[in-house]
Design a protein around this motif. Structure first.
Motif, PDB file in Angstrom:
ATOM      1  N   GLY A  66      52.341  45.955  39.632  1.00  7.06           N
ATOM      2  CA  GLY A  66      52.907  44.838  38.883  1.00  7.06           C
ATOM      3  C   GLY A  66      53.324  43.698  39.782  1.00  7.06           C
ATOM      4  N   GLY A  67      53.820  42.632  39.156  1.00  9.43           N
ATOM      5  CA  GLY A  67      54.233  41.450  39.894  1.00  9.43           C
ATOM      6  C   GLY A  67      53.757  40.197  39.189  1.00  9.43           C
ATOM      7  N   VAL A  68      53.747  39.083  39.940  1.00  6.14           N
ATOM      8  CA  VAL A  68      53.342  37.789  39.391  1.00  6.14           C
ATOM      9  C   VAL A  68      52.166  37.252  40.188  1.00  6.14           C
ATOM     10  N   LEU A  69      51.130  36.827  39.476  1.00  5.66           N
ATOM     11  CA  LEU A  69      49.988  36.195  40.111  1.00  5.66           C
ATOM     12  C   LEU A  69      49.953  34.743  39.678  1.00  5.66           C
ATOM     13  N   VAL A  70      49.953  33.840  40.658  1.00 10.71           N
ATOM     14  CA  VAL A  70      49.902  32.408  40.378  1.00 10.71           C
ATOM     15  C   VAL A  70      48.509  31.901  40.717  1.00 10.71           C
ATOM     16  N   VAL A  71      47.896  31.188  39.770  1.00 12.86           N
ATOM     17  CA  VAL A  71      46.581  30.584  39.980  1.00 12.86           C
ATOM     18  C   VAL A  71      46.616  29.160  39.434  1.00 12.86           C
ATOM     19  N   ARG A  72      45.734  28.322  39.957  1.00 13.95           N
ATOM     20  CA  ARG A  72      45.673  26.969  39.404  1.00 13.95           C
ATOM     21  C   ARG A  72      45.226  27.030  37.947  1.00 13.95           C
ATOM     22  N   TRP A  73      44.169  27.773  37.708  1.00 12.95           N
ATOM     23  CA  TRP A  73      43.701  27.982  36.340  1.00 12.95           C
ATOM     24  C   TRP A  73      42.886  29.265  36.309  1.00 12.95           C
ATOM     25  N   LEU A  74      42.620  29.812  35.139  1.00 12.39           N
ATOM     26  CA  LEU A  74      41.939  31.097  35.019  1.00 12.39           C
ATOM     27  C   LEU A  74      40.530  31.079  35.599  1.00 12.39           C
ATOM     28  N   ASP A  75      39.902  29.911  35.678  1.00  9.96           N
ATOM     29  CA  ASP A  75      38.542  29.867  36.224  1.00  9.96           C
ATOM     30  C   ASP A  75      38.512  30.166  37.723  1.00  9.96           C
ATOM     31  N   ARG A  76      39.696  30.156  38.382  1.00  9.54           N
ATOM     32  CA  ARG A  76      39.735  30.573  39.781  1.00  9.54           C
ATOM     33  C   ARG A  76      39.448  32.073  39.886  1.00  9.54           C
ATOM     34  N   ILE A  77      39.805  32.819  38.846  1.00 11.06           N
ATOM     35  CA  ILE A  77      39.559  34.257  38.820  1.00 11.06           C
ATOM     36  C   ILE A  77      38.096  34.529  38.502  1.00 11.06           C
ATOM     37  N   SER A  78      37.595  33.924  37.438  1.00 11.80           N
ATOM     38  CA  SER A  78      36.177  34.063  37.097  1.00 11.80           C
ATOM     39  C   SER A  78      35.786  33.001  36.080  1.00 11.80           C
ATOM     40  N   ARG A  79      34.509  32.615  36.133  1.00 15.10           N
ATOM     41  CA  ARG A  79      33.963  31.682  35.155  1.00 15.10           C
ATOM     42  C   ARG A  79      33.098  32.401  34.128  1.00 15.10           C
ATOM     43  N   ARG A  80      33.039  33.721  34.221  1.00 15.08           N
ATOM     44  CA  ARG A  80      32.273  34.513  33.251  1.00 15.08           C
ATOM     45  C   ARG A  80      33.228  35.151  32.239  1.00 15.08           C
ATOM     46  N   TYR A  81      32.887  35.046  30.966  1.00  8.54           N
ATOM     47  CA  TYR A  81      33.751  35.562  29.907  1.00  8.54           C
ATOM     48  C   TYR A  81      34.071  37.040  30.107  1.00  8.54           C
ATOM     49  N   ASP A  82      33.032  37.866  30.218  1.00  9.23           N
ATOM     50  CA  ASP A  82      33.257  39.317  30.296  1.00  9.23           C
ATOM     51  C   ASP A  82      34.041  39.707  31.545  1.00  9.23           C
ATOM     52  N   GLU A  83      33.722  39.077  32.693  1.00  8.94           N
ATOM     53  CA  GLU A  83      34.417  39.418  33.934  1.00  8.94           C
ATOM     54  C   GLU A  83      35.871  38.983  33.899  1.00  8.94           C
ATOM     55  N   LEU A  84      36.114  37.774  33.396  1.00 13.55           N
ATOM     56  CA  LEU A  84      37.494  37.303  33.324  1.00 13.55           C
ATOM     57  C   LEU A  84      38.296  38.176  32.374  1.00 13.55           C
ATOM     58  N   HIS A  85      37.707  38.487  31.235  1.00 11.83           N
ATOM     59  CA  HIS A  85      38.409  39.312  30.250  1.00 11.83           C
ATOM     60  C   HIS A  85      38.731  40.686  30.835  1.00 11.83           C
ATOM     61  N   ALA A  86      37.749  41.321  31.508  1.00  5.51           N
ATOM     62  CA  ALA A  86      37.958  42.653  32.078  1.00  5.51           C
ATOM     63  C   ALA A  86      38.983  42.619  33.210  1.00  5.51           C
ATOM     64  N   THR A  87      38.918  41.566  34.027  1.00  5.12           N
ATOM     65  CA  THR A  87      39.862  41.442  35.150  1.00  5.12           C
ATOM     66  C   THR A  87      41.278  41.225  34.648  1.00  5.12           C
ATOM     67  N   MET A  88      41.421  40.346  33.673  1.00  2.00           N
ATOM     68  CA  MET A  88      42.746  40.099  33.106  1.00  2.00           C
ATOM     69  C   MET A  88      43.276  41.355  32.415  1.00  2.00           C
ATOM     70  N   ARG A  89      42.390  42.126  31.803  1.00  2.00           N
ATOM     71  CA  ARG A  89      42.811  43.365  31.158  1.00  2.00           C
ATOM     72  C   ARG A  89      43.376  44.331  32.194  1.00  2.00           C
ATOM     73  N   ARG A  90      42.704  44.414  33.357  1.00  2.00           N
ATOM     74  CA  ARG A  90      43.214  45.279  34.429  1.00  2.00           C
ATOM     75  C   ARG A  90      44.593  44.807  34.875  1.00  2.00           C
ATOM     76  N   LEU A  91      44.743  43.507  35.051  1.00  2.00           N
ATOM     77  CA  LEU A  91      46.031  42.959  35.472  1.00  2.00           C
ATOM     78  C   LEU A  91      47.111  43.237  34.430  1.00  2.00           C
ATOM     79  N   MET A  92      46.781  43.019  33.161  1.00  2.00           N
ATOM     80  CA  MET A  92      47.738  43.271  32.086  1.00  2.00           C
ATOM     81  C   MET A  92      48.171  44.735  32.088  1.00  2.00           C
ATOM     82  N   ASP A  93      47.192  45.637  32.267  1.00  2.00           N
ATOM     83  CA  ASP A  93      47.510  47.072  32.269  1.00  2.00           C
ATOM     84  C   ASP A  93      48.415  47.460  33.437  1.00  2.00           C
ATOM     85  N   MET A  94      48.381  46.671  34.519  1.00  2.00           N
ATOM     86  CA  MET A  94      49.250  46.925  35.667  1.00  2.00           C
ATOM     87  C   MET A  94      50.610  46.251  35.509  1.00  2.00           C
ATOM     88  N   GLY A  95      50.785  45.532  34.386  1.00  2.00           N
ATOM     89  CA  GLY A  95      52.051  44.854  34.147  1.00  2.00           C
ATOM     90  C   GLY A  95      52.201  43.536  34.881  1.00  2.00           C
TER      91      GLY A  95
END
Length: 199
Positions: A66-95
């Motif tokens: 858990g913790g806090v992740l700061v990004v300029r915008w979500l596209d820094r994580i991924s520009r692909r729908y499925d990858e961003l959704h799956a990555t954010m899901r992992r982060l959410m599951d970790m709190g």
């Protein structure tokens, strides 16, 4: 009580028009220390999955509890729908709570209220879809523009924004490291590596 871990993640590709410096400053402005700032340079947010990037892998490892992740915008994580959704899901599951500096939006993995979770997930799905759509539209427009320019005999290819010979010569003269050379010219390390690879 243990202080919550707060990390910053940045990513620049060769076409983003941003620099590492701007994202480092963004991290500082949001009270993230240099040792907790991770930036992948010269990496496409569309073609390279988050877990295939060295700095992102460190981010997920450090936020596994858990913790806090700061990004300029979500596209820094991924520009692909499925990858961003799956990555954010992992982060959410970790709190993890993901905070975007561009507009103050936050996606909180520790949210317990079902209505708030549903609203969070709906906004996330929309933003993920918009990110991939924007990327595809820009690529399509760029491809069309190049095709038209080629047909008219006006296309000369992508122009270098830096003098590779000057970069290579300065580095050789000073025996400088790639990072020091990059700092001297105000460019990224990927640019210096490309310059040094020119035969």
């Amino acid at each position: 009580m243990t202080k919550e871990r707060k990390l910053y993640y940045g990513r620049i590709s060769t076409t983003d028009g941003q620099s590492i410096a701007s994202q480092v400053e963004d991290a500082k402005a949001h009270c993230v220390s240099e040792k907790d700032t991770f930036i992948d340079e010269g990496v496409s947010g569309y073609h390279v999955a988050p877990l295939d990037r060295p700095q992102w892998a460190k981010v997920e490892h450090d936020l596994r509890h858990g913790g806090v992740l700061v990004v300029r915008w979500l596209d820094r994580i991924s520009r692909r729908y499925d990858e961003l959704h799956a990555t954010m899901r992992r982060l959410m599951d970790m709190g993890v709570r993901v905070e975007c500096t561009l507009n103050g939006m936050a996606f909180d993995g520790s949210e317990a209220d079902p209505i708030q979770k549903a609203m969070r997930d709906a906004v996330l799905a929309f933003m993920a879809a918009q990110g991939e759509s924007d990327y595809r539209n820009r690529r399509e427009m760029q491809t069309r523009g190049i095709a038209i320019a080629k047909a008219e005999g006006k296309y000369t290819g992508r122009q270098r924004t830096h003098d590779y010979e000057a970069i290579k010569a300065w580095r050789a003269e000073h025996g400088a490291s790639i990072s020091r050379t990059a700092e001297h010219f105000g460019v990224g390390t990927a640019t210096v590596k490309r310059a040094c690879a020119v035969g």
